[in-house]
Design a protein around this motif. Structure first.
Motif: not given
Length: 256
Positions: A65-79, A110-121
């Motif tokens: 998950y993201r931290g800080g102010f950006v994390g309030k908007i995107f939560t678990d999404q990363f560019f 194990a690790a898992f990566y999933e792309r969704s548009g311009l973001f990944y989780r």
């Protein structure tokens, strides 16, 4: 350790084949493990980590998950970034390397990566150290308060040794604090949470002292918040002695 990788549409998996013969997306879903009655606990901070017992495996499932102010908007999404540069895969690979070096860290599963548009989780499954508690929680117990002075100082010395092992391998811990140090039921010291950590160069680099100072600040902060969180300068000095005196043979600490 045999590491397997698999690409699927917008998804990437990496796992330890000696532990898991294969992985699927639902392995990284708390709901899946809840339906199997396999979740036996959790640790809540900015990110919730789920403790899973499944057959003979004891695991920790953690989503990023993201931290800080950006994390309030995107939560678990990363560019968007390539899978191999995602936080989950980088932590998996660092843990794998450290585990192979014999460092006191949990084994990655194990690790898992999933792309969704311009973001990944991303999510990660790692070994859960049996019968362990974090150093913060331990220092609040009666067991810690009633330890003999020599036992206390030896424990702090051993924490210093564990940190020096990490630094001798040139591993920078981005969040070294008293919650990311574990003690198992034999009082063996483990270091955890290697998100955003990395290997760095420089045997005498400032970041090593910065790691130690960050840990000390976390101890001071918790002492100011919790009257029963009791530690003293002599214990910190034992930690620094363990850090400074460490060799491959690990010297015995004899308190004065």
């Amino acid at each position: 350790m045999t590491i397997q990788q698999r690409h699927a549409k917008n998804r990437y998996y990496i796992w330890n084949n000696h532990v898991l013969s294969a992985v699927e997306p639902h392995y990284f879903s708390p709901t899946f493990w809840q339906q199997k009655n396999s979740i036996v606990g959790s640790s809540k901070g900015r990110n919730t980590a789920y403790f899973i017992d499944y057959e003979e495996l004891q695991m920790v499932l953690r989503r990023y998950y993201r931290g800080g102010f950006v994390g309030k908007i995107f939560t678990d999404q990363f560019f968007l970034a390539p899978a191999h540069k995602s936080r989950a895969v980088q932590e998996f690979q660092l843990l794998q390397w450290m585990h192979e070096q014999g460092l006191p860290v949990p084994q990655p599963y194990a690790a898992f990566y999933e792309r969704s548009g311009l973001f990944y989780r991303a999510s990660i499954l790692i070994e859960r150290i049996p019968c362990a508690q974090d150093f913060f929680s331990f220092l609040l117990t009666k067991e810690a308060a009633n330890m003999e002075r020599e036992q206390q100082l030896t424990l702090w010395f051993n924490i210093g040794v564990a940190i020096q092992k990490l630094h001798a391998a040139q591993v920078y811990h981005s969040d070294l604090n008293c919650h990311n140090i574990l003690l198992d039921n034999t009082r063996k010291v483990w270091l955890i949470d290697f998100d955003k950590c990395e290997r760095r160069v420089g045997q005498t680099s400032p970041w090593k002292n910065e790691n130690l100072n960050r840990l000390k600040r976390s101890l001071e902060k918790e002492r100011s918040l919790h009257p029963s969180f009791d530690w003293h300068d002599i214990q910190w000095q034992a930690l620094i002695q363990g850090y400074n005196d460490y060799t491959q043979s690990v010297p015995h600490f004899t308190p004065s």
